[in-house]
Structure formats: structure tokens, C-alpha cells
Design an enzyme around this catalytic site. Structure first.
Site, PDB file in Angstrom:
ATOM      1  N   VAL A  11       0.868  -1.058   0.026  1.00 39.43           N
ATOM      2  CA  VAL A  11      -0.097   0.087   0.044  1.00 39.43           C
ATOM      3  C   VAL A  11       0.854   1.316   0.041  1.00 39.43           C
ATOM      4  CG1 VAL A  11      -1.478   1.317   1.512  1.00 39.43           C
ATOM      5  CG2 VAL A  11      -2.219  -0.923   1.001  1.00 39.43           C
ATOM      6  N   PHE A 152      -8.103   1.065  -0.716  1.00 43.56           N
ATOM      7  CA  PHE A 152      -9.085  -0.134  -1.610  1.00 43.56           C
ATOM      8  C   PHE A 152      -8.308  -0.713  -2.721  1.00 43.56           C
ATOM      9  CE2 PHE A 152     -11.872   3.121   0.405  1.00 43.56           C
ATOM     10  CZ  PHE A 152     -12.429   2.282   1.265  1.00 43.56           C
ATOM     11  N   LEU A 153      -6.929  -0.279  -2.933  1.00 48.64           N
ATOM     12  CA  LEU A 153      -6.492  -1.123  -4.065  1.00 48.64           C
ATOM     13  C   LEU A 153      -6.248  -2.457  -3.982  1.00 48.64           C
ATOM     14  CD1 LEU A 153      -3.314  -2.020  -3.103  1.00 48.64           C
ATOM     15  CD2 LEU A 153      -2.848   0.518  -3.569  1.00 48.64           C
ATOM     16  N   ASN A 211     -14.412  -4.352   3.050  1.00 49.74           N
ATOM     17  CA  ASN A 211     -13.817  -5.906   2.832  1.00 49.74           C
ATOM     18  C   ASN A 211     -14.629  -6.997   3.269  1.00 49.74           C
ATOM     19  OD1 ASN A 211     -11.577  -5.305   1.316  1.00 49.74           O
ATOM     20  ND2 ASN A 211     -10.222  -5.163   3.006  1.00 49.74           N
ATOM     21  N   PHE A 252     -17.009 -10.865  -7.649  1.00 48.48           N
ATOM     22  CA  PHE A 252     -17.051 -11.658  -6.191  1.00 48.48           C
ATOM     23  C   PHE A 252     -17.938 -12.779  -6.034  1.00 48.48           C
ATOM     24  CE2 PHE A 252     -13.334 -10.025  -3.384  1.00 48.48           C
ATOM     25  CZ  PHE A 252     -13.066  -8.973  -4.595  1.00 48.48           C
ATOM     26  N   LEU A 253     -18.375 -13.243  -7.244  1.00 43.95           N
ATOM     27  CA  LEU A 253     -19.517 -14.455  -7.163  1.00 43.95           C
ATOM     28  C   LEU A 253     -18.693 -15.618  -7.737  1.00 43.95           C
ATOM     29  CD1 LEU A 253     -22.926 -12.882  -7.665  1.00 43.95           C
ATOM     30  CD2 LEU A 253     -21.945 -13.886  -5.551  1.00 43.95           C
ATOM     31  N   GLY A 260      -8.469 -15.500   0.545  1.00 47.81           N
ATOM     32  CA  GLY A 260      -7.304 -15.493   1.566  1.00 47.81           C
ATOM     33  C   GLY A 260      -6.559 -13.991   1.324  1.00 47.81           C
ATOM     34  N   CYS A 263      -5.756  -9.189   3.739  1.00 51.41           N
ATOM     35  CA  CYS A 263      -6.800  -7.996   3.825  1.00 51.41           C
ATOM     36  C   CYS A 263      -8.078  -8.834   4.131  1.00 51.41           C
ATOM     37  CB  CYS A 263      -7.059  -7.099   2.634  1.00 51.41           C
ATOM     38  SG  CYS A 263      -5.568  -6.067   2.625  1.00 51.41           S
ATOM     39  N   LYS A 266      -8.265 -10.864   7.702  1.00 53.74           N
ATOM     40  CA  LYS A 266      -7.804  -9.997   8.841  1.00 53.74           C
ATOM     41  C   LYS A 266      -8.770  -9.097   9.128  1.00 53.74           C
ATOM     42  CE  LYS A 266      -4.772  -6.509   7.520  1.00 53.74           C
ATOM     43  NZ  LYS A 266      -5.423  -5.387   7.847  1.00 53.74           N
TER      44      LYS A 266
HETATM   45  P1  NAD Z   1       3.308  -4.864   4.309  1.00 56.73           P
HETATM   46  O1  NAD Z   1       3.396  -5.456   5.454  1.00 56.73           O
HETATM   47  O2  NAD Z   1       3.346  -4.939   2.792  1.00 56.73           O
HETATM   48  O3  NAD Z   1       4.153  -3.229   4.235  1.00 56.73           O
HETATM   49  C1  NAD Z   1       4.146  -2.726   5.719  1.00 56.73           C
HETATM   50  C2  NAD Z   1       5.478  -2.017   5.771  1.00 56.73           C
HETATM   51  O4  NAD Z   1       5.442  -1.236   6.825  1.00 56.73           O
HETATM   52  C3  NAD Z   1       6.731  -3.188   5.760  1.00 56.73           C
HETATM   53  O5  NAD Z   1       7.591  -2.781   4.642  1.00 56.73           O
HETATM   54  C4  NAD Z   1       7.424  -2.826   6.897  1.00 56.73           C
HETATM   55  O6  NAD Z   1       8.761  -2.853   7.101  1.00 56.73           O
HETATM   56  C5  NAD Z   1       7.028  -1.260   7.320  1.00 56.73           C
HETATM   57  N1  NAD Z   1       6.904  -1.021   8.760  1.00 56.73           N
HETATM   58  C6  NAD Z   1       6.411  -1.549   9.846  1.00 56.73           C
HETATM   59  N2  NAD Z   1       6.709  -0.809  10.946  1.00 56.73           N
HETATM   60  C7  NAD Z   1       7.391   0.267  10.578  1.00 56.73           C
HETATM   61  C8  NAD Z   1       8.004   1.370  11.328  1.00 56.73           C
HETATM   62  N3  NAD Z   1       7.789   1.404  12.807  1.00 56.73           N
HETATM   63  N4  NAD Z   1       8.458   2.307  10.617  1.00 56.73           N
HETATM   64  C9  NAD Z   1       8.663   2.187   9.225  1.00 56.73           C
HETATM   65  N5  NAD Z   1       8.195   1.081   8.428  1.00 56.73           N
HETATM   66  C10 NAD Z   1       7.546   0.268   8.986  1.00 56.73           C
HETATM   67  O7  NAD Z   1       1.647  -4.260   4.381  1.00 56.73           O
HETATM   68  P2  NAD Z   1       0.363  -3.802   3.349  1.00 56.73           P
HETATM   69  O8  NAD Z   1      -0.067  -4.953   2.818  1.00 56.73           O
HETATM   70  O9  NAD Z   1       1.035  -2.656   2.211  1.00 56.73           O
HETATM   71  O10 NAD Z   1      -0.550  -3.234   4.187  1.00 56.73           O
HETATM   72  C11 NAD Z   1      -0.445  -2.014   4.977  1.00 56.73           C
HETATM   73  C12 NAD Z   1      -1.829  -1.555   5.416  1.00 56.73           C
HETATM   74  O11 NAD Z   1      -2.573  -1.235   4.424  1.00 56.73           O
HETATM   75  C13 NAD Z   1      -2.493  -2.652   6.306  1.00 56.73           C
HETATM   76  O12 NAD Z   1      -3.379  -2.065   7.402  1.00 56.73           O
HETATM   77  C14 NAD Z   1      -3.441  -3.367   5.232  1.00 56.73           C
HETATM   78  O13 NAD Z   1      -4.610  -3.930   5.837  1.00 56.73           O
HETATM   79  C15 NAD Z   1      -3.840  -1.991   4.434  1.00 56.73           C
HETATM   80  N6  NAD Z   1      -4.296  -2.483   3.140  1.00 56.73           N
HETATM   81  C16 NAD Z   1      -3.432  -3.439   2.454  1.00 56.73           C
HETATM   82  C17 NAD Z   1      -3.971  -3.838   1.002  1.00 56.73           C
HETATM   83  C18 NAD Z   1      -3.328  -4.977   0.120  1.00 56.73           C
HETATM   84  O14 NAD Z   1      -3.688  -5.154  -0.857  1.00 56.73           O
HETATM   85  N7  NAD Z   1      -1.955  -5.214   0.716  1.00 56.73           N
HETATM   86  C19 NAD Z   1      -4.902  -2.969   0.559  1.00 56.73           C
HETATM   87  C20 NAD Z   1      -5.709  -2.055   1.253  1.00 56.73           C
HETATM   88  C21 NAD Z   1      -5.327  -1.766   2.494  1.00 56.73           C
END
Ligand code: NAD
Length: 433
Positions: A11, A152-153, A211, A252-253, A260, A263, A266
């Protein structure tokens, strides 16, 4: 305007690169020094189509910088996004320790007015908590705002989703913060993207509710796929007819081995647990999680019943990521199914176009093949777990020749049953007669 982003995962990095593409100056920070080194050299540390090119272009044009120091994201930025992970704790509630750690650190570097925005998915009330936390850790009295801008990506089409979202949600408590955030997203305003501007609590809830609703749709069709098999109905025709009703919609059907990813599982858990903390027992999240678990078990059971005994059998698994076009295996059905097969004494040889390196770290006992046909050679059965495009057009005659047994488990329903059976496969899919 300069924007700081803390957390350069799926994200944070996509947001940072896309904001730079909008013409803003962006500083992205991560505590993982290896990641930051790679990014400075223009290398994306995970698989996301198109992200590498965009990263390199914006690096070259000088709009994008990377650092391991939170101070660099705060200094000179009017807006600081928090985009770190919020994984589930044992009880299903979101672990906010990373978000809070970042907020504390951000606070210590605030010298003038900032908007601190959560892009991470967080439970309702987090914005207010962060506000108090930041105030406590400020080094001097400075005005600031907190805001919520949930993301929402979808992995695999993240850039398109960020650049052309269905909507942008901004939860704020001051007109000043709203105007600043609207300015960041001006290019989307120009293409008439709907903006939902609301309070912080509603914005936080919108993400968990969205979600959970998507997970509900998947679980609904998955549960009906079991019924379809029992009564001899075809889940695809059912889904198509349902989806033609505009109140339902076709997305989504699609039945499969359960949802899995990092997101949906969780966020459904987080919604349930957050509601409970407010004294509200929601029944649907509970049911969604149960149906999803049952679906995975049912898939494994199909394999066990058909191939019994599994001990000593060689199974070819095609697809490991939780969906195509990503290397993300967090909560992927493949993890559950492969572990179940190994537990029963089967040997697994797997292939995935992007996710093998991640899976090797978790399941080193699996053998990994260099291509789909290499995975199939001499196997008793093939199981398709992710619908990558390259599995949609396999040379089926070759597949039949390479396999020792006739068993074809298409858990994403990408092939027509009649065709596979006429080629001599014993074909199993989900919810089709
Ligand atoms: P991710 O685990 O890929 O990335 C998180 C990053 O944060 C990691 O690189 C980690 O090293 C870094 N990090 C952690 N603690 C840190 C700190 N104290 N200082 C600096 N960097 C730090 O996570 P993600 O998949 O990008 O998801 C991030 C958030 O966005 C989550 O809350 C998730 O639910 C939400 N989200 C994810 C998606 C998705 O498709 N992955 C979509 C929408 C929302």
C-alpha cells in the site's frame, strides 16, 4: 506540496509512487533498510505489475525519495501517511503496535502544522487514539490534524486501482485537513472520481465494512457451490443469473478454495472483534469466517477422498499466491491445502510464476519446479490453486501424458468439465455437476 509516507509495503509504496506520478514530491520511509536500498536503486521488493517502471520514472524525475528515517517523511511534508501493517492478534483484533510506533515517532519530528493520515486499515477509534498519542509525544505545542484515508487498491492491479479508484474516502475533523487532502487527490477530482468526505470514525468503518462485504459475497457463492454439487446444479450459471440482477452485481461471485490474502481474513476478524469491544455481537463476520474455513477443508477433503491414501502420492500444485498477479501468500488457501497434503504423507511439487520465493521460506519441504510442466511430470494428480493466466491455456494433451494418474483438481474452475473428461482426465472442480 510534499507528502511523507511511512511503510513501503504493497500500500505505502504504490501510494507513494502514484502520488509522485500525480506530480507531488514524495518521501517514502521504511524501517527495513534492505527494502529502502533496493527502492533507491529502482527495484521493487515484491511483485506488482507496472510498479517498477513507475518507480524508476519518478526516481529519475526527482519526485520520489526513500529513507529509513521517519524524520525525513515528516520534515518538509504537510501530510504524513501511515501505511504500515496491522496484522491480526491472537484474538482477531488488529495489532496497532506498528501504527502507534510510527505515530509516536512522527510526533517527535513535528515542527509545524501537519495532517497525519492513516492509510493502514484500522479499527474505529484509532484516529482519536492517535491524536492523543501524537499530542503526548509532541516536542512543542504545534497544531496538527489526524485523518483517515483508507485504501481500497487490489494487489495485482494496484496502480490502476490507485489511479482510477471507484471512490476516495476522506475522514477528517477539520476543514483545513479536508482541503489539503482534496488537493493531494486533485487529479482524481478532475476525472470525476466520487469523493466520500466524512468523519474519521465513519471512514475507518467504511474500509472494514467494504472488505467484509466482499468476503461475504465470496463466502455466499462458496457455500452455495457445496449445495450445487449435492443437488446437481451448476454454480457458474447460478452465479451469472444472480449477478445479472443489478442489485447483486456479478463481481466476487466466483467459487473457489476460499478467500485469502492479507486483507479479507484479517479485516473480517477485525470487524467482529472491534464490534464486540463495543458490546455489539455481529453474527455475519463469524459466519463468513466459518464458511471460509469450511471451504478450505472441503477442498482438502475432495483430494483426500479421491486420492486416498495420500501417503506416497506425488501431487503437482499450480499456483501458490492467494490470487493471480501477486507474490503475496499471506493467508493463501495454498498454505492450508499444501500443509494438509504434506501432513497426510503426500509429496508436493509446486509451481507459481511469482510466489515461489515467498513460499520456500515457509514450506521448504515442498519441491519447487521451474515451470508448470516440470511440476506435472510423474505426478498422480494436479491441483490448480491460483488462476494465473498461464494456467488457463495449458497444453492438456501434454498434461495428460506427463501425469501418472488421471486426476485433475481445478479448484478455480478455469476449464470446461466436458473437455477435460473427453481427454481422459478424472476432473474435479467446485460446484459443477
Ligand atoms: P506490508 O506488510 O506489505 O508493508 C508494511 C511495511 O511497513 C513493511 O515494509 C514494514 O517494514 C513497514 N513498517 C512496519 N513498521 C514500521 C515502522 N515502525 N517504521 C517504518 N516502516 C515500518 O503491508 P501492506 O500490505 O502494504 O498493508 C499495509 C496496511 O494497508 C495494512 O493495514 C493493510 O490492511 C492495508 N491495506 C492493504 C492492502 C493490500 O492489498 N495489501 C489494501 C488495502 C489496505
Amino acid at each position: 506540496m510534499q507528502v511523507g509516507i511511512v511503510g513501503t509495503g504493497y500500500v505505502g509504496l504504490v501510494s507513494g509512487v502514484c502520488f509522485a506520478e500525480f506530480g507531488l514530491s514524495v518521501v517514502c520511509v521504511d524501517k527495513d533498510a534492505r527494502k529502502i536500498r533496493a527502492l533507491r536503486e529502482g527495484r521493487v521488493p515484491f511483485y506488482e505489475p507496472g510498479l517498477g517502471e513507475l518507480l524508476q520514472r519518478n526516481l529519475r524525475q526527482g519526485r520520489l525519495g526513500f529513507s529509513t528515517k521517519v524524520a525525513d517523511a515528516v520534515r518538509g511534508s504537510q501530510v504524513v501517511f501511515i501505511a504500515v501493517g496491522t496484522p491480526p492478534r491472537g484474538d482477531g483484533s488488529a495489532d496497532l503496535s506498528h501504527v502507534e510506533a510510527v505515530a509516536r515517532e512522527v510526533a517527535q519530528h513535528i515542527e509545524d502544522y501537519k495532517v497525519v493520515v492513516t492509510k493502514s486499515t484500522v479499527p474505529v477509534g484509532t484516529g482519536k487514539r492517535l491524536k492523543a498519542l501524537i499530542r503526548k509525544h509532541l516536542r512543542k505545542e504545534v497544531p496538527f490534524d489526524v485523518a483517515s484515508n483508507p485504501e481500497f487498491l487490489r494487489e495485482g492491479s494496484a496502480i490502476e486501482d490507485f489511479m482510477r479508484p471507484n471512490r476516495v474516502v476522506l475522514g477528517t475533523e477539520s476543514a483545513r485537513a479536508t482541503e489539503i487532502l482534496k488537493a493531494l487527490y486533485r487529479p482524481l477530482y478532475l476525472i470525476e472520481t466520487p469523493f466520500v468526505i466524512t468523519d474519521i470514525e465513519t471512514a475507518e468503518l467504511i474500509k472494514l465494512a467494504s472488505n467484509s462485504f466482499l468476503a461475504l459475497k465470496i463466502s455466499f457463492i462458496n457455500e452455495l457451490s457445496r449445495l450445487c454439487e449435492a443437488v446437481g446444479a451448476d454454480v457458474h450459471i447460478l452465479a451469472r443469473a444472480l449477478g445479472l440482477d443489478q442489485r447483486i452485481g456479478p463481481k466476487f461471485l466466483h467459487p473457489g478454495p476460499g478467500f485469502g490474502g492479507s486483507c479479507l481474513p484479517k479485516d473480517v476478524q477485525a470487524l467482529r472483534s472491534m464490534a464486540l469491544q463495543h458490546g455489539v455481537r455481529l453474527r455475519l463476520p463469524e459466519a463468513i469466517l466459518q464458511v471460509n474455513q469450511a471451504q478450505r477443508q472441503w477442498m482438502l477433503q475432495k483430494l483426500k477422498t479421491t486420492l486416498q491414501p495420500l501417503r506416497g502420492k506425488q501431487i503437482a500444485v499450480l499456483g501458490l499466491s492467494f490470487k493471480p498477479n501477486t507474490d503475496d501468500i499471506r493467508e493463501a488457501p495454498s498454505l492450508y491445502i499444501i500443509q494438509g497434503l504434506l501432513k497426510e504423507g503426500a509429496q508436493v511439487r509446486a509451481y507459481d510464476p511469482a510466489a515461489m520465493a515467498n513460499m520456500k521460506r515457509l514450506l521448504p519441504q515442498v519441491r519447487y519446479a521451474s515451470g508448470p510442466y516440470q511440476a506435472l511430470r510423474g505426478a498422480h494428480a494436479v491441483v490448480i490453486l491460483t488462476e494465473w493466466n498461464e494456467f488457463r491455456n495449458l497444453d492438456l494433451q501434454r498434461v495428460r501424458r506427463l501425469l501418472k494418474g488421471p486426476f485433475f483438481f481445478d479448484l478455480r474452475n478455469i476449464y470446461p468439465p466436458g473437455q477435460l473428461r473427453s481427454l481422459g482426465f478424472e476432473y474435479h472442480s467446485v460446484g459443477r455437476p
